[in-house]
Scaffold this motif. Structure first.
Motif, PDB file in Angstrom:
ATOM      1  N   ARG A 250      72.525   4.757 -27.744  1.00 50.42           N
ATOM      2  CA  ARG A 250      72.441   6.059 -28.254  1.00 50.42           C
ATOM      3  C   ARG A 250      72.471   6.576 -26.577  1.00 50.42           C
ATOM      4  O   ARG A 250      71.874   5.855 -25.649  1.00 50.42           O
ATOM      5  N   MET A 251      73.778   7.604 -26.119  1.00 49.38           N
ATOM      6  CA  MET A 251      73.596   8.063 -24.524  1.00 49.38           C
ATOM      7  C   MET A 251      73.298   9.027 -24.715  1.00 49.38           C
ATOM      8  O   MET A 251      72.947   9.856 -25.797  1.00 49.38           O
ATOM      9  N   GLU A 252      72.440   9.772 -23.738  1.00 50.27           N
ATOM     10  CA  GLU A 252      71.919  11.121 -24.267  1.00 50.27           C
ATOM     11  C   GLU A 252      73.399  12.163 -23.457  1.00 50.27           C
ATOM     12  O   GLU A 252      72.872  13.187 -24.376  1.00 50.27           O
TER      13      GLU A 252
ATOM     14  N   CYS B  96      70.131  -0.506 -27.997  1.00 51.57           N
ATOM     15  CA  CYS B  96      69.169  -0.316 -26.676  1.00 51.57           C
ATOM     16  C   CYS B  96      68.251  -0.984 -25.749  1.00 51.57           C
ATOM     17  O   CYS B  96      68.709  -0.542 -24.585  1.00 51.57           O
ATOM     18  N   VAL B  97      68.456  -2.513 -26.541  1.00 50.92           N
ATOM     19  CA  VAL B  97      67.988  -3.496 -25.629  1.00 50.92           C
ATOM     20  C   VAL B  97      68.748  -3.853 -24.681  1.00 50.92           C
ATOM     21  O   VAL B  97      68.833  -4.016 -23.217  1.00 50.92           O
TER      22      VAL B  97
ATOM     23  N   ARG C 137      67.995   4.617 -20.975  1.00 50.84           N
ATOM     24  CA  ARG C 137      67.638   5.947 -20.090  1.00 50.84           C
ATOM     25  C   ARG C 137      66.065   5.708 -20.757  1.00 50.84           C
ATOM     26  O   ARG C 137      65.416   5.357 -19.882  1.00 50.84           O
ATOM     27  N   TRP C 138      65.302   6.001 -22.009  1.00 49.69           N
ATOM     28  CA  TRP C 138      64.319   5.492 -22.192  1.00 49.69           C
ATOM     29  C   TRP C 138      63.560   4.139 -22.101  1.00 49.69           C
ATOM     30  O   TRP C 138      62.727   4.826 -21.551  1.00 49.69           O
TER      31      TRP C 138
ATOM     32  N   LEU D 267      59.816   1.739 -19.391  1.00 52.99           N
ATOM     33  CA  LEU D 267      59.240   0.230 -19.126  1.00 52.99           C
ATOM     34  C   LEU D 267      59.039  -0.366 -17.659  1.00 52.99           C
ATOM     35  O   LEU D 267      57.460  -0.551 -17.104  1.00 52.99           O
ATOM     36  N   LEU D 268      59.840   0.986 -16.807  1.00 49.78           N
ATOM     37  CA  LEU D 268      59.214   0.902 -15.610  1.00 49.78           C
ATOM     38  C   LEU D 268      57.313   2.041 -15.017  1.00 49.78           C
ATOM     39  O   LEU D 268      57.360   1.374 -13.892  1.00 49.78           O
TER      40      LEU D 268
END
Lengths: 345, 609
Positions: free
Chosen positions: B82-84, B519-520, B599-600, B605-606
């Motif tokens: 999914r992309m926002e 997503c990963v 993106r999430w 993670l960062l």
């Protein structure tokens, strides 16, 4: 002298189960004995039979008969769903279910009614004593108004009538008996086993420990004094001097079962009840209730109603016996589906 | 149409670099309006142009009249998460127009209906006003079908704007309507009307376009529910009981159609299977267990609330050891939750469903191929281990269309597990239902109907000994539970193994499962490309875990467990299974009803690094 055997060369003892752990004198034990007797007399192959039950005293009893049959002690009130799955997976099996009034009338009422609606092929016995005995004496939903229990006091709510519930759901076989009348229990069991759909058999089965006093309609003293026999039934020629004494030729009615066998009904009063008339059956139950009587006998039967395996349009071979080649479609079948779905040539 | 726009000459000069095959379209409509046909046709047309796509239907728990959105992500790189960002908004719902306009990424497009006479407020996006009503009125479409067919107008206009080939749209409609000329022609006429109007009246002022590629050759489009259903058919399913519940109902619809096609006796027309619509989920699983006991390959399909109802029977299936399969197409809980939104929230509940010490194998398909594969494999596992097996799909996989290579025919014969026949018993001279003869915890069973005096046994949820006889003896209880644990350990080697991408020198490992895979994959690429952060990846395909996962955790300093729920359920299981490694395990869990976005993941993670 050797023991008597049936047509399969088996003795009556070969149809027994493990020793009962129920209370001495429990009506349920008597019913178990009648199941053993009937299976022996009919020469049933025990491996063709599955014994099913829910949870409760009654539901323990399948361990005590037909020790060579597979059994399934299911969850409280959920035996109908197990029966539905098992008899659909293997339509050759003869299912004998034993439930109780708590198991059927309370927690399992929904499954009971939907099993009947589907006409699942099973002999569904309710060993009805109006009390929760394994939990030491609470009222069940079939307890009578005004009934007294040491633990629970006086019941003020009207009872659920198992037979009436079954009739309302279009049951194809509804009968009631009394555990203290082994002859009638055997007759009705034979008729029920010969019936191809759901056969509901509500058997008043007194609890000797928690519910056996005059105020309860599910007690021996009450049963003996209030039982009104609806019909006498002879399935095959059976020794029953009392019945034969009162039989009149004009009072006999034969109902053909799906396997061609006949249940012969002997009415006490031929103008009183026609077991193929559903409305009359309901009226009979209602009138009996008003008179505080329980009637016994075959209350309703309809041999024409289709069973779930019939309605499922399944192959005659039990699904459980289908070979792997039948179950898994061939490689080409998958290729065909894939070809239809793939985008670009 | 362009009172706030610059002149064509200026816009031509200002026209930015084209953005080809890398953007997202969102179509805002009202549910029940029939837009699904139009949206699927768009998706399939772009797919047929050889361009990787993924589509998501974001719909309300409602039959008609509430807002619904459909997204089509076009990705030359093949990303499917999914992309926002929304680059092209097709705003066809007046009620949500203002809200929808705000969703458009700067530089994007908003295509809307000109009859609304709305203000074009944003200067950083391009508006195209489409006279849908006028165009449909000019066509010969029956009144009752107008609102349905008019969706095709925006398909045609979009075809002009981003250069979708009309032939590919024609193909998509042909596929959708199964070659029936009348609806194809009627819809295609509306597509052409929109296309031609846009050709004649719209000056393109945006950078987005599609261009033919070859990345979807030989691939198919299907929903996960259908893929799982097809897998079940090739797993030899013979008994299905179910109760309607979103989002799993589509699986039953699909399996019914496939079975009717492939499992009807050619001579008699009779079915080699049975499907029973139960009165509730509790009865559905009871029927499945009854059928599994009697020897059928039996399954049910449900979602969270239904699985909750199956709890007591799940414990019985575990303890009495009855082969059975539950597909749970997960939706958002707790409780009724968000019935039409996705989540991975039933992991803990499925793994431990039932009271007492109960646990079950759980499979996690990540895509269509695995949905198919686990569809048949679940039956083998259930019969090998004689237990209840879960397959945890989710709404995102189950109800949306995905690309896939054609599914591989099962590579192993059906495994019916340890079955004892009358001949076996005659030879052995005995049969004890729960005797562990092989030391793997798996005892052989007989089926009801086996013609031998020693074949019968009594299934019970109560304590029992090796002969299946009722027992309250502590020794019997302990021995039985120890054997069940031995069997569960045997299962660790039988379930689908994890897929591991071990990157040399990476200090960070990511663990995910099911649909979070998309997503990963993208998130890792971004971490590497944008932040020079190398990560290893282990995708779990099943519970229970085994040493592969333990080693992966041990080989990395930090393990991020990425999942689409709020509590970090898989992270909990990992910490519980490997307490000595628990300190390395960091939960990245998020659930708002939508599938996880790269993106999430990257940001989350960062933040921890």
């Amino acid at each position: 002298m050797g023991a008597r055997t049936n047509e399969l060369g088996l003795t009556r003892n070969d149809y027994k189960g493990r020793p009962s752990t129920l209370c001495a004198g429990c009506g349920h034990n008597s019913i178990s004995n009648q199941i053993i007797a009937v299976a022996y007399e009919m020469g049933l192959n025990q491996h063709d039979v599955i014994k099913l039950s829910g949870i409760g005293c009654s539901s323990k009893s399948p361990a005590y008969f037909l020790g060579r049959s597979h059994g399934f002690n299911a969850l409280h009130g959920r035996m109908p769903s197990i029966a539905t799955g098992a008899t659909t997976a293997n339509r050759d099996l003869i299912a004998v279910g034993v439930s109780g009034d708590g198991d059927t009338g309370s927690i399992g009422l929904g499954q009971f009614k939907h099993m009947i609606r589907r006409n699942v092929p099973i002999v569904y016995i309710v060993e009805n004593n109006g009390v929760y005995a394994l939990t030491k004496g609470q009222f069940s939903a079939t307890a009578d108004i005004g009934q007294k229990l040491k633990y629970a006091g006086i019941n003020e709510m009207p009872p659920i009538d198992i037979c009436m519930e079954a009739l309302i759901d279009n049951a194809s076989f509804v009968a009631r008996s009394f555990a203290g009348d082994p002859t009638q229990v055997r007759e009705l069991l034979k008729a029920a086993i010969s019936h191809k759909g759901t056969a509901v058999l509500d058997i008043i089965s007194p609890c000797v420990t928690f519910n056996n006093h005059e105020t309860s309609s599910k007690s021996y003293p009450y049963g003996k004094s209030h039982q009104e026999s609806l019909q006498d039934i002879t399935y095959i020629p059976m020794y029953d001097p009392i019945i034969i004494d009162v039989m009149e030729p004009g009072q006999v009615q034969a109902v053909e079962m799906h396997d061609g066998s006949h249940v012969v009904l002997k009415k006490l009063d031929p103008t009183k009840h026609d077991p193929t008339n559903r409305l009359a059956a309901m009226q009979l139950l209602e009138e009996a209730r008003a008179k505080e009587q329980f009637i016994t006998g075959l209350i309703y039967v309809d041999e024409t109603q289709k069973t779930l395996p019939e309605l499922s349009h399944m192959v005659k071979t039990p699904l459980a016996h289908l070979p792997n080649e039948t179950l898994r479609p061939p490689r080409e079948a998958l290729a065909k589906v894939m070809d239809r779905l793939v985008c670009c040539d | 149409m362009s009172d706030v726009q610059s002149s064509p000459a200026e816009s031509l000069m200002a026209e930015p670099e084209p953005i080809i095959n890398d953007f997202q379209i969102m179509i805002a409509t009202v549910n029940g309006s029939g837009s699904q046909t139009a949206n699927t046709a768009l998706l399939r047309a772009i797919f047929r142009m050889g361009i990787p796509i993924s589509g998501k239907n974001i719909f309300p728990s409602n039959i008609q009249g509430l807002p619904t959105w459909f997204t089509i992500r076009v990705s030359k790189d093949g990303y499917i998460a999914r992309m926002e960002d929304v680059h092209i908004m097709v705003a066809m719902n007046r009620d949500t127009f203002e809200e929808d306009v705000q969703k458009v990424t700067s530089g994007g497009i908003c295509l809307y209906r000109s009859e609304w006479k709305v203000r074009e407020d944003r200067e950083d996006i391009t508006y195209y006003a489409l006279p849908v009503k006028d165009l449909i009125d000019e066509l010969d479409v029956p009144g009752n079908l107008k609102s349905y067919v008019e969706n095709m107008i925006y398909v045609g206009a979009l075809a002009t704007i981003i250069e979708i080939d009309l032939d590919d749209i024609g193909f998509a409609l042909d596929f959708h309507f199964g070659g029936r000329a009348k609806p194809i022609n009627m819809n295609m006429a509306a597509v052409r009307a929109g296309y031609e109007w846009a050709q004649d009246n719209l000056a393109k002022r945006d950078p987005f376009k599609v261009a033919r590629m070859d990345k979807t050759d030989g691939m198919l489009l299907l929903d996960g529910n259908s893929a799982g259903a097809l897998g079940a058919v090739f797993g030899g399913v013979s008994f299905i009981a179910w109760y309607p519940i979103t989002p799993s109902t589509g699986m039953i619809d699909a399996v019914r159609a496939y079975l009717a096609d492939m499992r009807t006796d050619p001579n008699t027309g009779d079915a080699t299977y049975a499907i029973v619509q139960a009165e509730d989920e509790l009865a559905a699983i009871g029927m499945v267990i009854g059928a599994g006991w009697a020897g059928a390959r039996a399954m049910t399909s449900t979602s969270g609330p239904g699985m909750s109802l199956m709890s007591e029977f799940a414990g019985l299936a575990y303890f009495a050891e009855i082969p059975s399969v539950i597909w749970n197409v997960q939706r958002m809980g707790p409780s009724t939750g968000l019935p039409t939104r996705t989540s991975q929230g039933d992991v803990l509940a499925a793994y431990f469903l039932g009271h007492g010490d109960t646990k079950h194998p759980v499979l996690f398909p990540n895509d269509l191929s695995e949905a198919f594969e686990f569809g048949w494999k679940a039956f083998d596992l259930a019969e090998q281990l004689q237990t209840l097996v879960f397959v945890l799909s989710d709404l995102d996989l189950g109800m949306n269309l995905w690309m896939s290579k054609p599914f591989a025919y099962p590579d192993v014969p059906m495994d019916r597990g340890k079955l004892v026949t009358a001949e076996d018993i005659e030879r052995e001279g005995k049969f004890w239902r729960y005797e562990d003869k092989d030391g793997d915890g798996i005892a052989a069973r007989t089926l009801p109907g086996t013609d031998h005096p020693l074949a019968a046994y009594f299934v019970r949820g109560t304590g029992h000994d090796e002969r299946a006889i009722y027992s309250e003896r502590s020794e019997d209880w302990l021995a039985n539970m120890a054997r069940l644990n031995r069997k569960f350990d045997t299962g660790r080697g039988l379930v689908p193994q994890p897929v591991v991408d071990q990157v040399a020198g990476a200090a960070i490992g990511i663990i995910a499962y099911g649909t979070s895979d998309g997503c990963v994959i993208e998130g890792r690429d971004r971490l590497q490309a944008e932040h020079r952060l190398a990560t290893s990846y282990l995708r779990l395909r099943a519970l229970p875990l085994n040493d592969v996962t333990r080693k992966f955790i041990a080989n990395h300093d930090r393990i991020y467990v990425v999942e689409n729920n709020s509590d970090g359920q898989m992270a909990m299981i990992l910490r519980m299974e490997y307490p000595e490694l628990a300190g390395r395990i960091v939960s990245l869990a998020f659930a708002d009803g939508m599938p996880l976005s790269p993106r999430w993941m990257v940001n989350a993670l960062l933040e921890q690094e």
